[in-house]
Each structure stands twice: as C-alpha cells, then as structure tokens.
Scaffold this motif. Structure first.
Motif, PDB file in Angstrom:
ATOM      1  N   TYR A 341      36.684 -14.796  73.754  1.00  0.00           N
ATOM      2  CA  TYR A 341      36.547 -14.003  74.982  1.00  0.00           C
ATOM      3  C   TYR A 341      37.863 -13.300  75.305  1.00  0.00           C
ATOM      4  O   TYR A 341      38.922 -13.925  75.376  1.00  0.00           O
ATOM      5  N   ASP A 342      37.794 -11.992  75.495  1.00  0.00           N
ATOM      6  CA  ASP A 342      38.959 -11.170  75.829  1.00  0.00           C
ATOM      7  C   ASP A 342      39.036 -11.022  77.348  1.00  0.00           C
ATOM      8  O   ASP A 342      38.151 -10.431  77.975  1.00  0.00           O
ATOM      9  N   ARG A 343      40.094 -11.569  77.941  1.00  0.00           N
ATOM     10  CA  ARG A 343      40.216 -11.531  79.404  1.00  0.00           C
ATOM     11  C   ARG A 343      40.339 -10.119  79.949  1.00  0.00           C
ATOM     12  O   ARG A 343      39.907  -9.846  81.080  1.00  0.00           O
ATOM     13  N   ALA A 344      40.931  -9.229  79.154  1.00  0.00           N
ATOM     14  CA  ALA A 344      41.149  -7.858  79.638  1.00  0.00           C
ATOM     15  C   ALA A 344      39.841  -7.064  79.665  1.00  0.00           C
ATOM     16  O   ALA A 344      39.529  -6.392  80.645  1.00  0.00           O
ATOM     17  N   THR A 345      39.077  -7.144  78.572  1.00  0.00           N
ATOM     18  CA  THR A 345      37.828  -6.380  78.503  1.00  0.00           C
ATOM     19  C   THR A 345      36.641  -7.155  79.055  1.00  0.00           C
ATOM     20  O   THR A 345      35.580  -6.578  79.282  1.00  0.00           O
ATOM     21  N   LYS A 346      36.807  -8.484  79.228  1.00  0.00           N
ATOM     22  CA  LYS A 346      35.747  -9.391  79.656  1.00  0.00           C
ATOM     23  C   LYS A 346      34.617  -9.459  78.632  1.00  0.00           C
ATOM     24  O   LYS A 346      33.472  -9.779  78.962  1.00  0.00           O
ATOM     25  N   ASP A 347      34.941  -9.129  77.399  1.00  0.00           N
ATOM     26  CA  ASP A 347      33.952  -9.068  76.342  1.00  0.00           C
ATOM     27  C   ASP A 347      34.308 -10.033  75.219  1.00  0.00           C
ATOM     28  O   ASP A 347      35.421 -10.561  75.165  1.00  0.00           O
ATOM     29  N   ILE A 348      33.366 -10.248  74.333  1.00  0.00           N
ATOM     30  CA  ILE A 348      33.590 -11.069  73.151  1.00  0.00           C
ATOM     31  C   ILE A 348      34.167 -10.192  72.042  1.00  0.00           C
ATOM     32  O   ILE A 348      33.673  -9.095  71.783  1.00  0.00           O
ATOM     33  N   VAL A 349      35.217 -10.657  71.395  1.00  0.00           N
ATOM     34  CA  VAL A 349      35.838  -9.900  70.311  1.00  0.00           C
ATOM     35  C   VAL A 349      34.905  -9.965  69.101  1.00  0.00           C
ATOM     36  O   VAL A 349      34.729 -11.009  68.483  1.00  0.00           O
ATOM     37  N   ARG A 350      34.324  -8.822  68.780  1.00  0.00           N
ATOM     38  CA  ARG A 350      33.348  -8.766  67.689  1.00  0.00           C
ATOM     39  C   ARG A 350      33.326  -7.338  67.141  1.00  0.00           C
ATOM     40  O   ARG A 350      32.834  -6.422  67.777  1.00  0.00           O
ATOM     41  N   THR A 351      33.911  -7.153  65.957  1.00  0.00           N
ATOM     42  CA  THR A 351      33.965  -5.833  65.334  1.00  0.00           C
ATOM     43  C   THR A 351      33.397  -5.923  63.924  1.00  0.00           C
ATOM     44  O   THR A 351      32.880  -6.960  63.510  1.00  0.00           O
ATOM     45  N   ARG A 352      33.539  -4.875  63.158  1.00  0.00           N
ATOM     46  CA  ARG A 352      33.037  -4.878  61.781  1.00  0.00           C
ATOM     47  C   ARG A 352      33.784  -5.869  60.900  1.00  0.00           C
ATOM     48  O   ARG A 352      33.288  -6.320  59.882  1.00  0.00           O
ATOM     49  N   THR A 353      35.006  -6.206  61.309  1.00  0.00           N
ATOM     50  CA  THR A 353      35.817  -7.122  60.508  1.00  0.00           C
ATOM     51  C   THR A 353      36.082  -8.448  61.209  1.00  0.00           C
ATOM     52  O   THR A 353      36.553  -9.401  60.597  1.00  0.00           O
ATOM     53  N   THR A 354      35.799  -8.534  62.496  1.00  0.00           N
ATOM     54  CA  THR A 354      36.020  -9.752  63.267  1.00  0.00           C
ATOM     55  C   THR A 354      34.714 -10.166  63.919  1.00  0.00           C
ATOM     56  O   THR A 354      34.164  -9.427  64.731  1.00  0.00           O
ATOM     57  N   HIS A 355      34.185 -11.309  63.519  1.00  0.00           N
ATOM     58  CA  HIS A 355      32.949 -11.760  64.141  1.00  0.00           C
ATOM     59  C   HIS A 355      33.020 -13.246  64.442  1.00  0.00           C
ATOM     60  O   HIS A 355      34.041 -13.889  64.229  1.00  0.00           O
ATOM     61  N   LEU A 356      31.935 -13.784  64.957  1.00  0.00           N
ATOM     62  CA  LEU A 356      31.932 -15.143  65.467  1.00  0.00           C
ATOM     63  C   LEU A 356      31.765 -16.165  64.351  1.00  0.00           C
ATOM     64  O   LEU A 356      31.248 -15.861  63.273  1.00  0.00           O
ATOM     65  N   ARG A 357      32.206 -17.381  64.607  1.00  0.00           N
ATOM     66  CA  ARG A 357      32.026 -18.485  63.680  1.00  0.00           C
ATOM     67  C   ARG A 357      30.930 -19.400  64.219  1.00  0.00           C
ATOM     68  O   ARG A 357      30.999 -19.847  65.368  1.00  0.00           O
ATOM     69  N   ALA A 358      29.930 -19.686  63.387  1.00  0.00           N
ATOM     70  CA  ALA A 358      28.829 -20.552  63.798  1.00  0.00           C
ATOM     71  C   ALA A 358      28.497 -21.515  62.674  1.00  0.00           C
ATOM     72  O   ALA A 358      28.388 -21.119  61.510  1.00  0.00           O
ATOM     73  N   THR A 359      28.340 -22.789  63.022  1.00  0.00           N
ATOM     74  CA  THR A 359      28.061 -23.821  62.028  1.00  0.00           C
ATOM     75  C   THR A 359      27.030 -24.801  62.574  1.00  0.00           C
ATOM     76  O   THR A 359      27.109 -25.204  63.741  1.00  0.00           O
ATOM     77  N   ASN A 360      26.082 -25.178  61.734  1.00  0.00           N
ATOM     78  CA  ASN A 360      25.124 -26.221  62.101  1.00  0.00           C
ATOM     79  C   ASN A 360      25.661 -27.590  61.712  1.00  0.00           C
ATOM     80  O   ASN A 360      26.248 -27.760  60.640  1.00  0.00           O
ATOM     81  N   HIS A 361      25.469 -28.566  62.601  1.00  0.00           N
ATOM     82  CA  HIS A 361      25.944 -29.929  62.378  1.00  0.00           C
ATOM     83  C   HIS A 361      24.780 -30.913  62.485  1.00  0.00           C
ATOM     84  O   HIS A 361      23.913 -30.768  63.354  1.00  0.00           O
TER      85      HIS A 361
END
Length: 600
Positions: A341-361
């Motif tokens: 979460y970016d405090r300045a934009t209030k958005d989630i940082v997600r671009t063509r080269t930067t995305h979220l990490r998700a794992t099933n446990h």
C-alpha cells in the motif's frame, strides 16, 4: 425424523446499508522513495490479506478424501496431506497474523450451506459463531448462502432465532455475523436495490482497502427456485466495475474483489505454480474471462465456487498482472497475499513489473488445535449428538463420492440405486431409472470416521453430510428422446466447458467419448436401459431430486417431465437403503462403478 428445514424466501425489503468511502484506482508504482517494511514506516506499507472460500460449515475435519489436499513432491509424485478443521484453521490464521501490523481476513462465499449435520441441523449458526471467533473481516455471498432463501440469509447477518425452529437453547439468542456479507450483484427484483451491502471498507491507521463482493450470476441455476425467489443476479464484471468506479469517486484507491466464481487449474496440486510458462499453465473457466475484464481499479481477485486451489496472475485490461486466488474448500487451505500500500497514492503498488505475492498454505492437522474452537465444536456436538450419532448402516471400506476423481463415483451409484429402489413401486412413482446431480453429493462415506478407529458404522450425521439438502424426490414421465437430451446436456450448452456428469442408477449404461465435442460426446447408440437400446419414442419413469427436476445445473430436459409424483426426501431414501442393505455382519461394499464407459 429430525431434518434440516428450509425456510420460505419471503420478499423482504432490506436496506443496502452502503458504507462510506471505498474506491479503487489503478495501481501506481512507488516514486523513488524507500519502501516501508510493513510496520507503518516509510511511504509504503505491506498489508497482509488472508483469505479462504467454500467452507460449507465444515467445522470438523472433512471425511475421507474430501479432507486431504494434493501436494506435488520434488520428484514429481503427488502426496495426499490431511487438512482442514476449524480448530486448525483458527491456529493457522492466528499464527499467520503474528508480526503483521496490517492484516485483513476475507472470504469468497459459501461459508454456509451444504453443511455437515453439526452445523446444518442448527441452520449454520455454529459456523457463523466460528467465523466470528476467527475474526473474519468480510465475505461475499456464494450460491449456497441462498439455500434457505433470502430471509434466512438476512437472519444469518443480523441475528435472531429461527422463525420455525426458534432458539436452540433457553436464554440464548443467535447474535448474527460480526462481519458483513457482501452481495453487490444480488438485487430485489422489484426495487432493484442490493439486498445486502455491495461493498465495505477495511481501515487501520490511515490505510483503507475496499472490498466488493459478488456471487456467480449463475446462482439461479444452481439453487432451488424457492431459494432465489424475488431476486435478480447481475453480471459479475459489470457490477464490480460499477462499484469500483463509485468507490474511486469517494477516494478509496485500493480495492479487492471477492468473487464467488472460479476456474480450473491445470494441476490439482495446491502447490502447483500456475504462472509457469508453457502449455497447460494457468487456469481456465469463467473466472479467467472475469479477471481479464474487471477494471484495473481492482487490485486483487479472491475467488471460489469450483473448490480448486490456485494462486495465479492474470493481466487486467491495462496489461498489468493481477492476482487471482482460490483456497480449495472446506477450510483445507488459506491464501496469504501481500498488498503493498502506497500512503501517497492510497493505492496498491501494481505495475507490469511489480505485482502482488500470493501463496496457498495447508491447514495441516499437526499444529495445535485452537481451544476456543474445540469448546465451540464440543458444545454444538453435544446438542446434535442424539440425532447425529444414531447408526443407520455399515460399510466394509471407504466409499468415495465427492472426493472421487472419476465421473462415475461408487457413492453416486449407491445413492441413485437407493432412489430407484425406493420409488420403483407403482404407488411410489414407478421409477425405472434415477439421476443425481454431481454437486448434490457433498462428501465420501469413510470407513474410519474423523478422529476414530475404523469400524464401518455409518451414522445419521455422516449420511446427512453426504446429502445435506434434504431435497424431495420426484418421479416423472420422460421420453427416450428427452432422456438422451438430458445426457447430452451434461457435456453441451452451459456444461460444455466443464461437464457435469450425472450419477445414474443400475440398469442405465452408456459411453462417454471425450475425444469428441459437445453433445456428440454422448454416444447415442450406446445408451441402454436394462440392456435394451434406449427407445426415443418410449416413455420412461425417471426419478431425481426436486433441484434437478427443476432444471438445475443446466438440465432443462428434466423440466419437460409429466405426471409428476412427489416422494420422500433424498436423505430419507439414502438412509432407508443403508438400513435395508447393510448390517454389522454384512456391511455394504463399494460398487465397481462400471455404468459409464469413458473413452479418452
């Protein structure tokens, strides 16, 4: 016989109860400043999103193969790992939250409905109490939240005693869910207003994340007509995009969609990397098209419905990768996703080269049980015991149903045989053949009950877990042509991409040719009844439950039936068969399941 009651879905005006402030913007990259480390320092902060789906009231560990997950080993082999049970799920989630100042827990529907007896007998009040203790923050509705109709779903949210059964303990009133149920695409047919909140906002120390919840638009086809009476189910993408835009105008730039619709991964193993390049990678099915069309304002999709395990990325309409996850079912897995979460934009940082990490446990059963969940389970088990523990039959080995990986299951054969036997007498309906929808088969019959030594005893509670809907049986006239049409609808129309192969009673046989497409996959010349070729012009007496006879699951051919005869419930028929065909000395053995010949 005590059974779960289905309440009438009376038309009830419900306030939308919109919460203020929820918007999702397209994710912006950090602009050169050092990222935070998840504890409120720096420009960005890591928010932990824990999620699961399709619990279906499975507070105790699921029976048989339904209580395992498949794990790919280093050598490529598969290992079945026992998993599930809310005592372990609570421990797993509480452990996962440690060290995370920003953590939110969400679900993607079907938390209740089609539940084992311990929850289903009490209209799923025990499950909602457990979810409150789990500190669930929000969930979407699923199709099974409508099993008992709109009025009962509203009671699940708001609380109060059951309108017919009343309160289950003197001086104790059901308090309702501490978390919001979201139903953005479910509206009152007369007013057009959402029947529950369409979205909500999670906030902590200045961080705001919006959640929009929808269920599959196909809900009317997978729930009895009474359950969805007076309701409309809108398109998932159109609804999510509508509320994402509304939330964006309110200034909330981070959004997660909770979608009770799903897909099929290329592998059934929970640890399969579906983003691996190459043939067969990724997921297929309805969620893929949804993910490609949902506005980039939405940063992550938590899904369900298909009971599959996947943690994939699918490009959004702008081309940026976006996570699409599902944690199987029955509390066997949970997903851990990191939202930067970016405090300045209030958005989630997600671009063509930067995305979220998700794992099933895996929710493994080697970890300690949560004591508060053990107390909750023991409490409700004691109340249910007089009904749940009554022996109704005996088996010589596991009889697989829901957990089977075959189109025709041994338990499906037994259930349809039970139906045709019970309804064969002329005064009961004169049934010659019976059909069972595969989704109505909810579990296996395990020789060794959960946590006990194997003795082959089948209790009422175990039988209920297999068939919890207590749908009434019906017998109708169908021509041979209509029977063939029903068989073809398993693999054509809405069921072409993901076939729904009906369970069939003894005497009915045919060949399923998977090398062909659409309706041609049913080899018409192979369909026989008691060894004789199906006659298109002849009338047959056909038995099935009321859901299937109403055209549910994409089988309109059954709605053409004539001379309807109403019978007992499917559960009563199943129990009657177990009692008639098994004793302690002569238990029921798994049938060979040889009625459908499959060509691949």
């Amino acid at each position: 016989m005590l059974r779960r009651l289905t309440s009438t879905a009376a038309v009830l005006a419900v306030s939308t109860g919109l919460t203020a402030g929820l918007t999702v913007g397209t994710a912006a990259a950090a602009t050169g400043q050092e990222p935070g480390h998840g504890h409120g320092h720096g420009r960005t902060v890591d928010v932990q999103l824990l999620s699961f789906n399709d619990l279906h009231g499975n507070l105790e560990p699921p029976q048989g193969s339904s209580g395992t997950v498949s794990e790919t080993q280093a050598d490529g082999s598969k290992k079945a790992i026992p998993a599930g049970g809310v005592e372990y799920l609570a421990t797993a989630l509480r452990t996962a939250r440690k060290g995370h100042e920003y953590s939110v827990t969400a679900a993607a529907g079907d938390m209740i409905g089609a539940s084992p007896l311990m929850s289903g007998l009490f209209h799923d009040e025990p499950t909602v109490e457990a979810l409150n203790k789990l500190k669930l923050d929000v969930t979407s509705v699923g199709n099974h939240e409508f099993d008992e109709g709109r009025t009962e779903l509203t009671r699940m949210q708001r609380g109060g005693c059951h309108p017919k059964d009343g309160c289950y303990e003197k001086g104790r009133t059901y308090k309702g869910a501490d978390f919001p149920y979201l139903a953005a695409n479910v509206t009152d047919a007369k007013t057009g207003r959402p029947i529950l909140k369409p979205y909500t906002i999670w906030q902590h120390k200045g961080v705001k994340i919006g959640f929009i919840g929808v269920t599959t638009k196909d809900t009317p086809n997978v729930v009895t007509a009474e359950g969805v009476k007076g309701l409309k189910f809108a398109d998932e993408v159109e609804t999510i995009n509508k509320y994402a835009k509304e939330l964006d105008r309110q200034g909330v730039k981070s959004i997660v969609a909770l979608i009770h619709e799903g897909g099929m991964p290329a592998s059934g193993a929970y640890n399969y990397d579906c983003d691996t390049p190459g043939a067969g990678a990724g997921i297929s099915g309805p969620i893929t098209d949804i993910a490609k069309k949902v506005t980039p304002k939405v940063d992550a999709l938590v899904t369900g419905h298909t009971h599959q395990a996947y943690a994939c990325t699918v490009p959004d309409p702008s081309g940026a990768p976006r996570t699409v996850t599902s944690a199987a079912s029955f509390g066997r897995l949970y997903t851990d996703t990191t939202l930067k979460y970016d405090r300045a934009t209030k958005d989630i940082v997600r671009t063509r080269t930067t995305h979220l990490r998700a794992t099933n446990h895996v929710v493994n059963r080697e970890q300690p049980k949560a004591p508060d969940m053990t107390r909750l389970i023991d409490h409700w088990k004691n109340l249910a015991a007089p009904v749940a523990n009554k022996p109704v039959g005996y088996i010589s080995a596991d009889i697989n149903g829901r957990g089977s990986d075959q189109y025709e299951t041994p338990l499906g054969d037994i259930i349809t045989d039970a139906q045709v036997e019970a309804l064969a007498p002329a005064d009961k309906g004169g049934a010659q053949i019976a059909f069972m929808n595969p989704g109505g088969l909810r579990s296996d019959l395990a020789y060794k009950a959960s946590g006990q030594e194997g003795d082959g005893v089948v209790t009422y509670g175990e039988a209920f877990t297999v068939q919890p809907f207590t749908n009434m049986m019906q017998t109708v006239d169908l021509t041979g042509a209509q029977v063939l049409a029903a068989l073809q609808q398993q693999v054509s129309g809405p069921n072409e991409a993901q076939p729904k192969i009906l369970q069939i009673s003894r005497g009915l046989t045919y060949t399923l040719d998977l090398t062909k497409k659409g309706a041609d996959r049913i080899v018409a010349s192979s369909v026989k009844v008691d060894g004789t070729a199906l006659d298109p012009a002849k009338t047959y007496r056909v038995a099935a439950n009321e859901f299937l006879m109403g055209g549910g699951d994409g089988f309109p051919a059954f709605k053409e039936g004539r001379n309807k005869k109403i019978g007992p419930s499917d559960l009563d028929v199943f129990i009657q068969y177990l009692q008639a065909h098994s004793t302690k000395d002569k238990p029921l053995s798994p049938p060979k399941a040889e009625r459908i010949t499959v060509l691949k």
